[in-house]
Every structure is written in structure tokens, then in C-alpha cells.
Write an enzyme that holds these catalytic residues in place. Structure first.
Site: not given
Lengths: 250, 637, 227
Positions: B435, B331, B425, B46, B285, B267, B43-44
Site C-alpha cells: 500500500r 518502504r 482494510e 464502518g 513518520s 513500516h 472506523g473510517l
């Protein structure tokens, strides 16, 4: 809802496969197509049969993992959707649905409906990048990029690498996939230094993988879940000609 | 109980990272290629770590369970990525981003880490643009920013609704370049099953080749886990189907402490569950709450269609309870209140959803304006639910979508096992108990591009590493364990499917360890989880064989780990007798029924040490001190 | 020149050869059609034109060039077709088109093959047929001028029908080929492509109808004469 499914079953890459018929009752129209397959698999497991293998992950249309040829169409009959975004309400009660894996020499079947898309990775590895090292490049706003170029680059960059273009092309051509990456980087200033080298390398790798050739029939464009257009393929051609006739290999 | 050393460097906050980078010992360029690193996950975090370390000259082995590194679940992030560029000139700064993140995390994150995150946020944007990430731009050619998740400055960079995808493809392209050049060896369709700790250091992994079923061992000088969050412990979440805790949990069982596992983010605006067949939840969203009004009928069991319920019989609970923020409360508050009204029996549809109504916005602004703002979200909702949100209110319900807890790491991102680094994460470090929107992408890339490549060098330069190959007895033992476990799963041949048991676990955790928890519920869950685990090992049915592509076997292994991990979550939640972030501990509330944080007793990160399945884990505390951000209670009244 | 060889062997290089040779024949067909129209001006005009076309030395060079280009067109199409078939060794049990695929577009190789057979037949029948526009031969009552040969050939119903069908097939081939060639050249632009596509269809219709006019005209005029 009741459904008759004809699903391609193939034990492994070497085995010969065939279409097997399954009956499903009690399908809710609110299910996604993959959830319908989950139901089938739960049933098969309890009955002691081997469940149907199919790739899936995000189930919201962005990871590009799902890859089913449903009723003769890549990702099913709805436009600009992936299989996970296809809902059972768009099928008729009692309908017979054929489910096959992507069919291409370059994307061989691993099991049932799962194929190996390593060819796509190898094409990107050949040149689908900007050679910049992690470090301290110039400020992000140092190079203004016209909004329309950035938007066009984004249109192309939206590719999820699912392979629907290859699957739906009668020649199993990967030119839409390749052109999407080529276009994204050709449209941006960051992509310029390696523009020619990239076009040559990526096309060469694409040819090596055994994909077919584009015959400009637009099946890829019609089936692309991210609506990537054939204008990108024309750009791929231009980039390749430009590179062929002007680039001097060191 | 040991006191954990976070290794946060001394000196002023603004200078810590720069000074630390200078103080870290360097590996000379010629020696870098003698070091190898295993990176699990693409992912981002890794992919960026693997690419950046390969650029430096390290030999990298990169693993992912998907068919391609490009599919990691970072790809699904929609909203954007924060950075303190202050391009809009609206008063943003590194310090403000730092401040907002610590405060937004409800004071349960480490100040020094968060400051570093804010510092490198700007480099991330530069880096991504240099890679050709097509961020949204203005007509003048400059990058566009938007305000996100209630932030008072516009610091979010975005690429349509596909920011995660574009950033991931940027990192993937950098990774692909290194794979092409032979600096990274890529192993797709491999699932990490065990971490090998040899002579006290992380030196390798055992994984299953998901195509052939072979159990394979790999060794290196360090292991990096970038394996994402554990939201799927709840069965239903917005995570990808295959996201799991296995790699992190296996490392935990080898000695890596797990921190704050009960911190999960919920969320508020997801599409509700439509039936038992539901396999995952879809997030919409949060921006929808800018114009939508949240309500439920005042009367229990009111089955009239929404348009027939008169104004006077509608309960706009957020507007009534929080007059100054109304529908725009954060949230956690929005999520919790949604659950409260549903628990009171006021929920609509299946009973587990509330209305998000755009009728007023459409009357005020016209349908065209609403379409311009939310068209794609409305279409998505319409597509999934077959209900037209222009004509009738949307139904929404909260869902799990991120986990702040993770393996404990120090300032160098190293876990309690030397040589085991944890990024993104999968670690616990930067978000505290909650977060902020558009911060997950920032953290993943910060860790991978700009933190680990420095700190891992410091580790190599200061550590003696003996030669290890994959015939080492530790690896062989682990291989045998894995094979045994697999064989056991395949021979139980019970009556329940993996999904069935997973669903049971998820439901229990959602009820008792979700948005709101209390001691009784948690204790109940803690009793029940071992029973579900036992049921699993007695009565699960896993078809097929070990030596083949077997997706049910993959799932079974993951769920087996969730069944152990879930218990730790509950243990952690029991320990934390305060409400913080999105976690409402019912015993800890103000007179008005709002969340009450307890800084005196709980200003620590809870890091748990594994003692054995069915044994109580040991708690280690990392005290959190706040020198720069003043501890305050949040209030949205 | 290895780069050029590599280019010509690449997928896109072959496509470019197809497109360029194809476009050359597109322009040739226009010239040919223009000449054919002289049939409807007068027999003399048509004969004069055919004499020039078959007499001039420069045309010999052009003929050789055309043969070479034709062979390139055929060769590349054959190799591309073979490669394309090989790219999908296992066919779908069920396959539905969603794009612009038509029976004709997906059978370009077949229409192309029909055209090839037709061209051979056409050259054998006319170019290398028994005719002479030589004034010396005109006195021979059995001599056929080109105009005469055309008129005689097309009075045969099978001949006329065969020709008409062949040129319609040619029209369909061109309909996909024309716009496809522009795409292959990289000329695809939202502003111009719709125009190019319309132009391609118009061109194909003009070519097909224009060439069909000869057989139809001569067949029906001989019917009228006979009646």
C-alpha cells in the site's frame, strides 16, 4: 524498579469498590505505565487472581481509550500525555502509586478502572456535527478559510474524548470537552448554519448528563493530553449566549 | 477450483463506475426504510458507511467493541489522505493516482477497483471539508498539500500529524447525527463472534456484550464488515491492542473467501522493541528518512557508542546498495535490508535495530532547521526511548502496520457470501501487495461513503429476502456454539496466559512469514502453528467468568482465531513463490539479490476457502489482468 | 419566555447570573470604598456622605435592587455548589491540583458564606446601628454620628480584627471572582486576559487593603490617643 500500587478494584457497576495494594518488583524503566499494568495482570492471572480491568487500545496517545487517575492526576503527572505515553522511568524506585478510575456521576464505573463515557457520545449526537449528506458538496477549495481560523479549529478538534477534563475538574464538569467541539465548528464556515442550534442542544445534553459546572480553575486545561485551552470554554459561553438571545426555535 | 467472478463491469476504464452506478437497480426511497443493515466496525469505512446508508433511509445497526465509535484504530493514522485534486498544479490526475497505486501495489490489485478509488478520492476531500474537518491550509485560505511516501506529486491532504483522527471524527460526527436522529442504532462494547448465514445469505450476527457478557443476536437484510486488518497476528505491530481478525475470520469460516492473507505491510521506521514487556510498536513518520542516514557498524558485535565509530567503520547499507535512491528507497526495500543486516549480526542496541543518524543533517542545516522539520517526531522518540536524537542517532526497526490481504470482495465490495459486504482494510481489494502512503484513509472512506451505499442498493433491489428474526435456529445454534467456546476457554485453566501464547505465535510468524520468507521456514511454521494452537487449547489460563466484563476472555477469543488464521497466512505465503510488494520470497530474486516478481505464474489474487480447522484450505484464483498499467519490475538501483 | 427560564436554569445561565451579580457588587464595592475614604478627609465629610446615602429616596430603590441581586448571587452559588458536589459522588482517594486551583478558588462557597455573615453583621452594626447625623441630635452628648460610631466600633480590638480578617477574605474571594466573571461572560482573549487577571488581583488588593484601612486606622489612633 520496585513499586507499591494501590489500585481501585470494583467487581461491577453495582458493587462497592476499594483500594487494593499490590507489590511489583522487576519493573523496567523503559516500560510504559500500561505495560507495567500488563505485567501485574500476567502475574495476577498466573496466581489465580482476577486481573485489573482498564481501558486501553492504541497505546500511542490518540484513541482516548486509556483513562487512569494516577497519583491524584488524570493520566499521571506528566503534561500533555496520556497514560500510554507515561513511562516508568518518571517514577521513583520504591514509590507508592495510587490508581483510580475517572470519578464522575456522568461517567460511572463499569469495572475496576473502566468507566462508561457514553455521555460524551450523546453530547456529540445532540449537535456535534455539520448536517451534510454524503454526496457531492461543492469543491473543497470553494470556501477559503483563513489559516489562523483553520489552525484554531484544529487546536480544538484535537480533543481525543478521553475525559481527563471531567476527571480532573473538581466539579466533574465537561465544559472543556463540549467547548472543543463547539469551537471547532464555530470557527469554520461549514459550522455556521447550525451554530446556534448546536450550542443550545449540546449544552442542554451536557446538563442532562449530570456533569458539574465550570468554576474557572483550569484543572482541565492543565491535564488535557492534547493541550486544549480554556479560551474554548469562553467561546462556548459566547456561543451559548448568542444562541439564547438571538436564535428563534421554529 | 472455481474462477471467481469479480463482476467488474465492461466498457472503458474511465466509464466503468459511472455506467455501473447507472446500471445498478435502485431501491425506491419509501422502500429503503424496510431494509436493515448491520455494520460491524466504526472506523473510517464502518462509520462512513453506516452514516451514509442511514442518510439514504436504511435502518442501520452499528457495532463496535470499543466504548465509543470514535476510538476505532483509523484514528491513529498520521500522515494524510491522497486525492487527485491537482490543486498544486503539478500534473496529478485521476489517471496518475490510479497508475501510481497499481504500480505501487506491485501489480497485484484489480485495475477497475483502483481506478474507481482514484475517481472518488476527490469527492472524499470535498465531503470531509463539508463536515468541518480542519485540514491544513495555506495563508490564502486554500488547502495545503504535501508529497508523501516518495510520490512525485503533492497530492496528500493532511491535518497536522492527526489526519486519521480528524477524518474519523468527521465520519463519527456524521454517524452521531444519524444516531441522534434514530436512523442508526449504535451498539458499543459488542464483539462480533459469529456471522449468521441463512439460506445462503448473510442475515445476522452473534456478538458478546462485553459489559454484561451476554451473547446477543441481531438480524438484518445485509451485513457489512468494516473490522480492520489482522496485523496483530504478529503480536507486536503498530495496530491498536484490541485490533483483531475475529469478525473476518468468523465470516471466512462461514464461507467468505480470504484473499492474499500473506500480504502485510512492514513500516521501516518504527521504534525498536525494548524488552519482553513490549506490548506494541510505535511508528514514526517515514519522512525521517529524507534527512536521516541509515547505518550499522561494519564489525559484528561492535559495542562502541555510535559517535565513537569512525566513518570508515560504518556500513551505510542503503546508500551503498542503492546509490540512486539511497535512504529514500521504498518502504519494503528499506525494511528488508534492515532485517538483513540485523540477521547478519550487525544490528545495534538489542541487535534488532539500526541507526538512523541525523548528525550530517544537523551539521549541514543546523539544529533549528532539523527541529522545525522533525521536532515532534524527535520529541516522541526522546519521550519513549529516553535518548536524545539530536545528540545520538535514533535506533529504528521495521514493524507490521497494515494488512493488504483481507476478505475477497467483488467490484460491489460483496464477499463470496451474498449479502456480506466487506470494506476498508478488512477487504483485499485496492492495494495489491503493497500500500502506498496516505492511501489507507482514502480507501476506507471511498468504500464507506461512495461505493457501498450504491452497491448495497443494487443487492437489495435484485434479491429476494425472506423475514428472519433472531430466534432463527441458525442464530440459536451459533449462540450455543459461542457460549460453548467461551465456557471451554474458561475451564481449561492451564498454566500459560493468553499473551504468552500470542507472543509465541507472533514471533514465529515474524521470523518465518514476515518481510522475507522461504519454503523451509514456511513449512516449519506450518508445522508449528497447529502445535501452538493445541497448546493454547490445552494449557491456556483465562480467569474470571463469562457473565462479566472480562478482558482476558476477549483476548483469548481473538487469539484463538489468530491461531487458526496464522496458518492460512503461511499457506498463502507458501503458495506464492514470488517476491512482490513487501514480501521477499528468497527463492525468487534477481542476481543482485533484489525482489523478483513472477507475473507469469502469480498474477492472481489468491482467495482461500475454508474447509475446516486442521484441514487444507482450497485455493481459488482471481486472475489479474493489466490493460492500462504496463507490468514492469521495480528497480531502485 | 420559556427560553429565558430554560436559559436561567441551565448551567451556563446560572453562571452568567453569578458573574453579572458579582460584577455589580464589584462596582458597588468601589463606590463604597470611595465613600469610606472620606473618613480620612474629615468627620464632617464622611457624615455628610453617609447622610446623603441613607437619605436619598433613589437609594431605597437601589437597596432593594441590591438585596435582590445579593439573593440571586447566593441562590445561584448555592445551587451550583450543590450540583457540583453531586457531579462527583465518589471522591478520589488522592487528588492533586495541576491547574490554577487554589485553596481559595476551590472554596468560594465558604469564603462567600463568611462574607454573607459579615455583611449581615456589618449592616446590623452600622447601617441599622444606633447613630444619627441629624443636626438636632448632635446636641445630645450620647449621640453618635456615623463617624463616631465607626471610630468607637473599631476601637474594640475584636471588632477591628474581625473586620480586617473579613475584608481580607473578601479580597481572596474577589481575586478568583473578578477574572472568573470575565471568563464566564465569554471575555477570554489571549491579548486581554493576562491584563484582566492582573487587574483582578490589583482590584482585590485595593479593595481588601482599602476596607482594612478603616479598622486599622481607628484602632491604632485610639491606642495612640489612649497613650
Amino acid at each position: 524498579m520496585k513499586l507499591t500500587l494501590k489500585i481501585w478494584r470494583q467487581k461491577n457497576a453495582q458493587a462497592k469498590g476499594k483500594l487494593v495494594t499490590y507489590q511489583l518488583d522487576d519493573i523496567s524503566p523503559d516500560m510504559s505505565f500500561l505495560e507495567m499494568l500488563d505485567v501485574l495482570n500476567q502475574k495476577l492471572i498466573i496466581e489465580g487472581d482476577d486481573p485489573v480491568a482498564f481501558d486501553n487500545d492504541c497505546r500511542e496517545g490518540i484513541c482516548g481509550m486509556c483513562s487512569l487517575y494516577i497519583g491524584g492526576r488524570a493520566h499521571g503527572h506528566e503534561t500533555e500525555t496520556t497514560v500510554c505515553q507515561l513511562h516508568m522511568r518518571s517514577f521513583d524506585d520504591g514509590q507508592t502509586v495510587t490508581i483510580e478510575p475517572w470519578r464522575a456521576k456522568a461517567l460511572p464505573v463499569i469495572k475496576d478502572l473502566v468507566v462508561d463515557r457514553g455521555a460524551f457520545d450523546r453530547i456529540i449526537q445532540a449537535g456535534g456535527f455539520v448536517s451534510t449528506k454524503t454526496g457531492a458538496p461543492q469543491d473543497a477549495n470553494a470556501l477559503p478559510i483563513p489559516k489562523q481560523d483553520a489552525d484554531k479549529a484544529m487546536d480544538a478538534a484535537a480533543c481525543i474524548g478521553c475525559g481527563a477534563c471531567v476527571a480532573s475538574c473538581k466539579n466533574a464538569s465537561a465544559m472543556l470537552f463540549v467547548s472543543a467541539k463547539i469551537s471547532q465548528l464555530a470557527l469554520l464556515p461549514q459550522g455556521q448554519p447550525e451554530r446556534d442550534k448546536r450550542a443550545l442542544a449540546m449544552v442542554h445534553q451536557m446538563d442532562m448528563e449530570g456533569f458539574g459546572n465550570c468554576t474557572n480553575e483550569g484543572e482541565c486545561e492543565a491535564e488535557c493530553p492534547k493541550a486544549i485551552k480554556m479560551t474554548n470554554i469562553a467561546r462556548l459561553f459566547r456561543e451559548y449566549y448568542r444562541a439564547t438571545f438571538t436564535y428563534e426555535e421554529q | 477450483m472455481t474462477v471467481l467472478d469479480s463482476k467488474v463491469p465492461g466498457g472503458p476504464l474511465e466509464k466503468k463506475w459511472d455506467q455501473h452506478k447507472f446500471d445498478l437497480k435502485l431501491v425506491n426511497p419509501a422502500n429503503k426504510r424496510k431494509f436493515s443493515v448491520i455494520v460491524v466496525g466504526t472506523g473510517l469505512a464502518g462509520a462512513s458507511a453506516a452514516a451514509s446508508m442511514a442518510e439514504l433511509g436504511y435502518n442501520v445497526l452499528n457495532f463496535c467493541f470499543q466504548d465509543s465509535p470514535r476510538r476505532a484504530h483509523s484514528i491513529a493514522a498520521q500522515g494524510g489522505i491522497n486525492a487527485a485534486k491537482n490543486y498544486p498544479n503539478d500534473g496529478d490526475s485521476i489517471y496518475r493516482l490510479f497508475y501510481d497505486t497499481v504500480k505501487g501495489g506491485d501489480f497485484r490489485a484489480r485495475e477497475a477497483n483502483v481506478y474507481r478509488l482514484a475517481q472518488v478520492s476527490n469527492n472524499i476531500i470535498d465531503q470531509c471539508v463539508a463536515q468541518g474537518v480542519p485540514f491544513a491550509r495555506e495563508y490564502g485560505g486554500m488547502l495545503d498539500n504535501r508529497s508523501f511516501g516518495g510520490a512525485q506529486v503533492s497530492r496528500t491532504f493532511y491535518a497536522r500529524g492527526q489526519t486519521g483522527q480528524q477524518l474519523l471524527l468527521g465520519a463519527y460526527s456524521a454517524l452521531s447525527r444519524q444516531v441522534g436522529e434514530g436512523n442508526v442504532k449504535m451498539y458499543e462494547r459488542r464483539e462480533m463472534l459469529e456471522l449468521a448465514v441463512i439460506n445462503g445469505k448473510a442475515r445476522g450476527i452473534v456478538c458478546r456484550n462485553l459489559v454484561s457478557g451476554d451473547v446477543e443476536s441481531y438480524t438484518a437484510d445485509a451485513v457489512v464488515l468494516a473490522t480492520g486488518g489482522y496485523g496483530n497476528v504478529f503480536y507486536l505491530s503498530t495496530n491498536a491492542m484490541n485490533s483483531n481478525v475475529t469478525a473476518a475470520w468468523r465470516a471466512h469460516k462461514q464461507g467468505a473467501f480470504f484473499a492474499n492473507p500473506c500480504f502485510t505491510q512492514i513500516h521501516p521506521t518504527c521504534i525498536p522493541v525494548s524488552g519482553d514487556h513490549q506490548s506494541k510498536l510505535t511508528l514514526m513518520s517515514e519522512s525521517l528518512r529524507n534527512d536521516g542516514r541509515v547505518w550499522v557498524p561494519k564489525k559484528k558485535g561492535d559495542t562502541r557508542p555510535p559517535e565513537q565509530i569512525p566513518e570508515s567503520e560504518r556500513y551505510y547499507y542503503l546508500e551503498e546498495k542503492y546509490p540512486s535512491f539511497g535512504n529514500l528507497v521504498p518502504r519494503d526495500v528499506a525494511s528488508r535490508n534492515g532485517k538483513i543486516v540485523c540477521d547478519e549480526g550487525l544490528g545495534v542496541g538489542s541487535g534488532q535495530s539500526v541507526y538512523l543518524d541525523f548528525a550530517d543533517a544537523i551539521n549541514r542545516l543546523g539544529e533549528d532547521v532539523v527541529r522545525a522539520r522533525y521536532g515532534n517526531l524527535f520529541d516522541m522518540y526522546h519521550h519513549i526511548t529516553d535518548e536524545n536524537p539530536y545528540k545520538m542517532p535514533m535506533k529504528i526497526f521495521p514493524a507490521i502496520h497494515y494488512t493488504m490481504g483481507g476478505l475477497w470482495v467483488d467490484y460491489n465490495l460483496m464477499s463470496t457470501i451474498p449479502g456480506l459486504f466487506v470494506l476498508g482494510e478488512a477487504n483485499f481489494s485496492d492495494h495489491g501487495a503493497n500500500r502506498l502512503g496516505a492511501s489507507a484513509l482514502m480507501q476506507g472512506l471511498a468504500d464507506g461513503y461512495f461505493v457501498l451505499p450504491y452497491t448495497i442498493g443494487g443487492y437489495f433491489a435484485g434479491t429476494e429476502l425472506e423475514d428472519v428474526d433472531n430466534n432463527h435456529s441458525v442464530l440459536k445454534d451459533l449462540e450455543n456454539q459461542s457460549t460453548e467456546k467461551t465456557n471451554k476457554l474458561l475451564t481449561i485453566n492451564g498454566k500459560r496466559t493468553v499473551d504468552d501464547i500470542h507472543r509465541e505465535l507472533g514471533k514465529l510468524l515474524w521470523e518465518d512469514c514476515g518481510m522475507a520468507r522461504n519454503e523451509a521456514g514456511l513449512k516449519d511454521a506450518k508445522e508449528k502453528i497447529p502445535k501452538i494452537r493445541e497448546e493454547f487449547w490445552q494449557n491456556v489460563k483465562v480467569p474470571g467468568e463469562a457473565g462479566e466484563f472480562n478482558q482476558e476472555l476477549e483476548k483469548a477469543g481473538r487469539v484463538a482465531d489468530f491461531l487458526e488464521f496464522g496458518e492460512l497466512m503461511v499457506t498463502d505465503a507458501l503458495d506464492r513463490k514470488e517476491s512482490c510488494g513487501g514480501h521477499f520470497r528468497e527463492e525468487s530474486q534477481t542476481e543482485e539479490g533484489e525482489a523478483l516478481r513472477d507475473d507469469e505464474n502469480y498474477a492472481y489474487a489468491a482467495a482461500w476457502e475454508f474447509q475446516g480447522v486442521d484441514k487444507e484450505s482450497t485455493l481459488h484464483k482471481e486472475p489479474l489482468t493489466f490493460e492500462h498499467v504496463k507490468l514492469t519490475q521495480r528497480s531502485y538501483k | 419566555m420559556l427560553w429565558l427560564w430554560n436559559f436561567l436554569r441551565s448551567s451556563i445561565g446560572k453562571k452568567l447570573l453569578m458573574a453579572l451579580t458579582g460584577l455589580f457588587f464589584c462596582s458597588f464595592l468601589l463606590v463604597h470604598l470611595g465613600g469610606n475614604m472620606l473618613m480620612f478627609v474629615s468627620a464632617d465629610a464622611f457624615n455628610a456622605y453617609t447622610s446623603i446615602m441613607s437619605g436619598a429616596q433613589v437609594n431605597k430603590v437601589l437597596e432593594v435592587l441590591m438585596v435582590v441581586l445579593f439573593l440571586i448571587h447566593i441562590y445561584t452559588s448555592a445551587t451550583l455548589t450543590i450540583e457540583n458536589r453531586a457531579a462527583r459522588p465518589v471522591k478520589y482517594a488522592m487528588d492533586v491540583s495541576a491547574g490554577k486551583r487554589t485553596f481559595m478558588s476551590s472554596n468560594m462557597f465558604i469564603t462567600g458564606s463568611i462574607i454573607l455573615i459579615f455583611v449581615v453583621f456589618h449592616l446590623w452594626g452600622f447601617k441599622y446601628g444606633e447613630w444619627s447625623n441629624d443636626p438636632a441630635a448632635m446636641s445630645d452628648p450620647n449621640n453618635l454620628t456615623m463617624f463616631g460610631l465607626v471610630a468607637k466600633s473599631f476601637s474594640n480590638v475584636f471588632y477591628a480584627l474581625g473586620y480586617t480578617v473579613a475584608v481580607i477574605v473578601l479580597g481572596f474571594h474577589l481575586n478568583h471572582a473578578f477574572q472568573s466573571a470575565f471568563q464566564t461572560l465569554g471575555l477570554n482573549h489571549n491579548k486581554y486576559t493576562p491584563l484582566i487577571q492582573k487587574l483582578g488581583t490589583l482590584y482585590s488588593i485595593v479593595i481588601a487593603l482599602g476596607f482594612a484601612l478603616g479598622p486599622v486606622y481607628f484602632y491604632f489612633s485610639q491606642l495612640n490617643a489612649g497613650a
